[in-house]
Design an enzyme around this catalytic site. Sequence first.
Site, short mmCIF file in Angstrom:
data_model
loop_
_atom_site.label_atom_id
_atom_site.label_comp_id
_atom_site.label_asym_id
_atom_site.label_seq_id
_atom_site.Cartn_x
_atom_site.Cartn_y
_atom_site.Cartn_z
N LYS A 117 0.84 -1.21 0.00
CA LYS A 117 0.00 0.00 0.00
C LYS A 117 0.87 1.25 0.00
CE LYS A 117 -3.02 0.13 3.37
NZ LYS A 117 -3.81 0.43 4.60
N LYS A 129 3.42 -2.20 11.22
CA LYS A 129 2.13 -2.14 11.93
C LYS A 129 2.36 -2.52 13.37
CE LYS A 129 -2.20 -1.24 10.95
NZ LYS A 129 -2.76 -0.48 9.82
N GLY A 168 -2.55 6.06 13.72
CA GLY A 168 -3.75 5.42 14.25
C GLY A 168 -4.24 4.25 13.41
N ASP A 169 -5.14 3.49 13.97
CA ASP A 169 -5.88 2.42 13.29
C ASP A 169 -7.08 2.14 14.20
OD1 ASP A 169 -5.46 0.40 10.89
OD2 ASP A 169 -6.18 -0.82 12.52
N THR A 213 -8.50 8.93 5.02
CA THR A 213 -8.76 7.57 4.54
C THR A 213 -10.14 7.50 3.88
OG1 THR A 213 -7.44 6.79 6.39
CG2 THR A 213 -8.66 5.13 5.16
N ASN A 244 -13.51 6.14 12.27
CA ASN A 244 -12.85 7.19 11.49
C ASN A 244 -13.06 7.02 9.98
OD1 ASN A 244 -10.06 7.77 9.92
ND2 ASN A 244 -10.56 9.43 11.30
P1 NDP Z 1 -12.16 2.94 14.34
O1 NDP Z 1 -11.71 2.34 15.60
O2 NDP Z 1 -12.30 4.43 14.24
O3 NDP Z 1 -13.54 2.31 13.87
C1 NDP Z 1 -13.67 0.95 13.67
C2 NDP Z 1 -15.10 0.64 13.34
O4 NDP Z 1 -15.20 -0.72 12.92
C3 NDP Z 1 -16.04 0.78 14.52
O5 NDP Z 1 -17.32 1.10 14.08
C4 NDP Z 1 -16.00 -0.63 15.11
O6 NDP Z 1 -17.13 -0.97 15.89
C5 NDP Z 1 -15.95 -1.48 13.86
N1 NDP Z 1 -15.25 -2.73 14.16
C6 NDP Z 1 -13.99 -2.86 14.64
N2 NDP Z 1 -13.69 -4.15 14.85
C7 NDP Z 1 -14.78 -4.84 14.50
C8 NDP Z 1 -15.08 -6.21 14.49
N3 NDP Z 1 -14.18 -7.14 14.88
N4 NDP Z 1 -16.31 -6.57 14.03
C9 NDP Z 1 -17.20 -5.63 13.62
N5 NDP Z 1 -16.97 -4.31 13.62
C10 NDP Z 1 -15.77 -3.93 14.05
O7 NDP Z 1 -11.13 2.42 13.23
P2 NDP Z 1 -10.86 2.98 11.76
O8 NDP Z 1 -12.08 3.57 11.18
O9 NDP Z 1 -9.62 3.78 11.82
O10 NDP Z 1 -10.48 1.62 11.00
C11 NDP Z 1 -11.44 0.86 10.27
C12 NDP Z 1 -10.73 0.00 9.25
O11 NDP Z 1 -10.02 0.83 8.34
C13 NDP Z 1 -9.68 -0.97 9.81
O12 NDP Z 1 -9.65 -2.13 9.00
C14 NDP Z 1 -8.38 -0.21 9.63
O13 NDP Z 1 -7.27 -1.08 9.58
C15 NDP Z 1 -8.64 0.44 8.28
N6 NDP Z 1 -7.83 1.61 7.95
C16 NDP Z 1 -7.75 2.68 8.77
C17 NDP Z 1 -7.02 3.79 8.41
C18 NDP Z 1 -6.95 5.02 9.24
O14 NDP Z 1 -6.34 5.99 8.80
N7 NDP Z 1 -7.57 5.08 10.40
C19 NDP Z 1 -6.25 3.81 7.15
C20 NDP Z 1 -6.48 2.67 6.30
C21 NDP Z 1 -7.23 1.61 6.72
P3 NDP Z 1 -17.02 -0.99 17.49
O15 NDP Z 1 -16.91 0.44 17.90
O16 NDP Z 1 -18.25 -1.67 17.94
O17 NDP Z 1 -15.76 -1.78 17.82
O1 2IT Z 2 -3.95 0.88 7.55
C1 2IT Z 2 -3.48 2.02 7.38
O2 2IT Z 2 -3.04 2.42 6.30
C2 2IT Z 2 -3.49 2.93 8.54
N1 2IT Z 2 -4.00 2.57 9.60
C3 2IT Z 2 -2.85 4.28 8.44
C4 2IT Z 2 -1.38 4.19 8.68
C5 2IT Z 2 -0.63 5.49 8.77
O3 2IT Z 2 0.57 5.40 9.03
O4 2IT Z 2 -1.22 6.56 8.59
#
Ligand code: NDP
Ligand code: 2IT
Length: 449
Positions: A117, A129, A168-169, A213, A244
């Site tokens: 990525k 990670k 973050g993640d 994102t 997020n």
């Molecule tokens: P958040 O913690 O902000 O939100 C996660 C969301 O997904 C929440 O609504 C959560 O629900 C739900 N969730 C998490 N785990 C589970 C599970 N096991 N089953 C069902 N629902 C679940 O995280 P992000 O929005 O940052 O991340 C979401 C996805 O995006 C992840 O896969 C992450 O790796 C990916 N990502 C994030 C990036 C970033 O910049 N933040 C960049 C690229 C990818 P609940 O609150 O009930 O746990």
């Molecule tokens: O999965 C991802 O790309 C992220 N959680 C963001 C990683 C980052 O360094 O901004």
Amino acid sequence: MANAKQYCEELFQRVTERNAHEPEFHQAVKEVLESLVPVLEKRPEYISLGIMERIVEPERQIIFRVPWVDDTGKVRVNRGFRIQFNSAIGPYKGGIRFHPSVNVGILKFLGFEQTFKNSLTGLPIGGGKGGSDFDPKGKSDGEVMRFCQSFMTELYRHIGQDIDVPAGDIGVGGREVGYMFGQFKRIKNAYEAGVLTGKGLTFGGSLVRTQATGYGLVYFLDEMLKDKGMAIAGKTVLVSGSGNVSIYATEKVQQMGGKVVAVSDSNGYVYDAEGIKLDTVKRIKEIERGRISEYVKAHPKAEYHEGCSGIWTIKCDIALPCATQNEIDENSAKILVKNGCQAVAEGANMPTTLEGTKVFLDSGVLFGPAKAANAGGVATSALEMSQNSMRLSWTFEEVDAKLKNIMINIFKNSSKAAEDYGLKGNLVAGANMAGFLKVAEAMKAQGLV
Ligand code: NDP
Ligand code: 2IT
């Protein structure tokens, strides 16, 4: 080399044996190795130079104890991890995840994906990670702060703005990054702003990183649709999750005239036929840290259903999985296709199983894989690092324009790689190939390290 396909199959077999009990890591490696067979047929030196064996093995894996004290005075012990996967094209870069499901296999799949990525962004960042099995749900701010401080007290010795740059993640947002940055600065007695990204705007954060994102995902989706003469305006969209990525994907879809009718969390999903009211979701999730079920209190005409996979049974034109890995399985993919879904773009990392992905590709659904479609977050993190190095801040419009341009280029480069290898339209293969080639060339040039 005689047979690239057979080589990849044997390598995959060794990966599963050496990394037993890590099914998510196996899944991520399998997809990439299968995609790379046509590349290896043309470039057998990647096999003889051991590039493939090295690319599936993290450069370094760090596991540590994280002790902290909860609000009742009880001692708690979690496990912390950082997987430094590949530094061929830049310092290790990738998020930190706090979730009870975190283990070494999950973080290895995420670090492996991150390597390709990050390469696709065109920016100089390697793959990494990290995270912990700490569960931030229901914890007080004080507990989260003490946990983050203890986590960083161990992690600090392994990271740095030219070494490894976390962000973050899941479970890690602005609050957690702030606490971790504070502890890092205190231990090091140095203001190394570029050591973490996703920082607050008052201490080195970049405009647009919060939205990046989700916005980037929708810019990518828009390119994918435009290529087929389609548009987001007027489309019915499902966006799983309500964190997020989900919130800012929803915001951009709405700005572009699409209608998001459902969002979810790990307990269930909300269906609002009139369109999701994002202010309510932001209040519940960003401010109150509550459950999505509370949405119907503010909007009684909307429906709440227990169980998160039910969201994929709603009729839609476009599905954006933005919650977590393997949330769309073969069955959910078949239901989406049967209901007329035309496009899927992955906001989460690996949200579709291998069987689910096959259903979409075989049915001609436009499919934007995570490595390409959600790269806007880490790309904007790299823009944050650039601003920190220059000790300057760009405007919202400047960063947003750069993000959009990066997403357009990722679409073009992935499409071109697929076409070059006779797989026109297969962005899964295209993203894997385009991401791999830059890393492989750098590894080749740098010798056996
Ligand atoms: P958040 O913690 O902000 O939100 C996660 C969301 O997904 C929440 O609504 C959560 O629900 C739900 N969730 C998490 N785990 C589970 C599970 N096991 N089953 C069902 N629902 C679940 O995280 P992000 O929005 O940052 O991340 C979401 C996805 O995006 C992840 O896969 C992450 O790796 C990916 N990502 C994030 C990036 C970033 O910049 N933040 C960049 C690229 C990818 P609940 O609150 O009930 O746990
Ligand atoms: O999965 C991802 O790309 C992220 N959680 C963001 C990683 C980052 O360094 O901004």
